[in-house]
Design a protein around this motif. Sequence first.
Motif, short mmCIF file in Angstrom:
data_model
loop_
_atom_site.label_atom_id
_atom_site.label_comp_id
_atom_site.label_asym_id
_atom_site.label_seq_id
_atom_site.Cartn_x
_atom_site.Cartn_y
_atom_site.Cartn_z
N ALA A 1 -4.25 13.76 1.68
CA ALA A 1 -4.24 12.31 1.90
C ALA A 1 -5.64 11.73 2.04
O ALA A 1 -5.81 10.65 2.60
N SER A 2 -6.65 12.41 1.52
CA SER A 2 -8.02 11.92 1.72
C SER A 2 -8.25 10.55 1.11
O SER A 2 -8.91 9.69 1.72
N LEU A 3 -7.72 10.31 -0.08
CA LEU A 3 -7.89 8.99 -0.70
C LEU A 3 -7.13 7.92 0.07
O LEU A 3 -7.64 6.81 0.26
N TYR A 4 -5.93 8.24 0.50
CA TYR A 4 -5.15 7.27 1.27
C TYR A 4 -5.84 6.96 2.59
O TYR A 4 -6.05 5.79 2.94
N ALA A 5 -6.22 8.00 3.33
CA ALA A 5 -6.88 7.80 4.62
C ALA A 5 -8.19 7.05 4.45
O ALA A 5 -8.51 6.13 5.22
N GLY B 1 0.84 -1.19 0.00
CA GLY B 1 0.00 0.00 0.00
C GLY B 1 0.88 1.24 0.00
O GLY B 1 2.07 1.16 0.32
N ALA B 2 0.28 2.37 -0.35
CA ALA B 2 1.06 3.61 -0.37
C ALA B 2 0.14 4.80 -0.48
O ALA B 2 -1.01 4.70 -0.94
N LEU B 3 0.67 5.93 -0.09
CA LEU B 3 -0.04 7.20 -0.29
C LEU B 3 -0.09 7.54 -1.78
O LEU B 3 -1.03 8.17 -2.26
N VAL B 4 0.92 7.10 -2.53
CA VAL B 4 1.10 7.31 -3.97
C VAL B 4 1.43 8.78 -4.26
O VAL B 4 2.46 9.09 -4.84
N LYS C 1 9.60 9.74 1.17
CA LYS C 1 9.05 10.19 -0.10
C LYS C 1 7.96 11.24 0.06
O LYS C 1 7.87 12.19 -0.73
N PHE C 2 7.13 11.08 1.09
CA PHE C 2 5.92 11.89 1.15
C PHE C 2 5.89 12.96 2.25
O PHE C 2 4.96 13.76 2.30
#
Length: 251
Positions: A153-157, A93-96, A196-197
Motif C-alpha cells: 500500500a505504499s502508493l496509497y499511503a 479515492g481507493a487503494l486500487v 475488496k482489499f
Amino acid sequence: MDDLKGKVVLVTGASTGIGAACAKAFGALGCKVAVHYNSSKAAAMAVAEAVEKAGGEALVVQGDLRVSAECKRIVTETVKRFKRIDVLINNAGALVKRVPITDVSDEIFDDIVGLNVRSMMMCTKYSVSHMTRGGSIINLTSIAARNGGGPGASLYAGSKGFVSTATKSIAKELAGRQIRVNAVAPGVITTPFHDKFSTPEQLEAMRLTIPMARLGTADECVGAFIYLASEKLSSYVTGQIIEVNGGQYMP
C-alpha cells in the motif's frame, strides 16, 4: 444542524461507503447534494433517492476523477444545477491494488496517484471560485497516511500523506477568503474498500490493534464531516485532521 439546511454539498465518490453515508446524512439535513460516481450508477441512483426521501435535493453526476477535465465538468454541472458550492467533500479515492514497490508500474502509479491526489487537487481548484465566505472543503485522508498502511500500500499511503499535508497548505491559502479546509482520517471502516482489499484474517489482525476492539462503520464517520461542514460548529477550525479510528492511532 439548522445552518446546513439548503447548503449545496458536492460529494465525490458518493455511491458507496463513507461517501454514500455522507450524502444521505446531508440530505437528511435538508442539503442540496451532488452525488458523484464513476462506475456504480445503480448505487449512486439509490443514494440520490435516499437523499430526496430524507428531505434533501439530489443531482447525480458521473465522471472519472483521474482526469482533470472531468473534475472541472463535475463541478460545472453541480453549479449549473445548484448555482454554487458551499461544501466540497473530496471523498473519492481507493487503494486500487496492493502492489509491492518492486512491481510498481507507470500505469498503477498514475491510477492510484491520479485517483487520490489529482481528484482532490483539481476538484478543489475548480470549486473554489464557486464558494463564498463560510465555505468548507473536507478531504478524505486515511490512517495509512500516519502508519504507512498494510502490505503493498505504499502508493496509497503516500498519496493519502499528500492529501493530509496539502490540506494544511490549502487551508492557509484559502483562510483569507474565509473558506475552511480540513480532513477526516478514518481507520479500519467496514466498507466495500476492505471487502475488496482485505481478507478476514487481515481485518481480524487489525481489529486486535484497536483499543475499542471493533471495526468502525461508515455512519460513524459522518459526524466528523457534519461538524467540519457546519460553520456554526467549526467556524474557527481549519487545517485540521480529525482521526476516526477507535483509538488505533492517537497522534
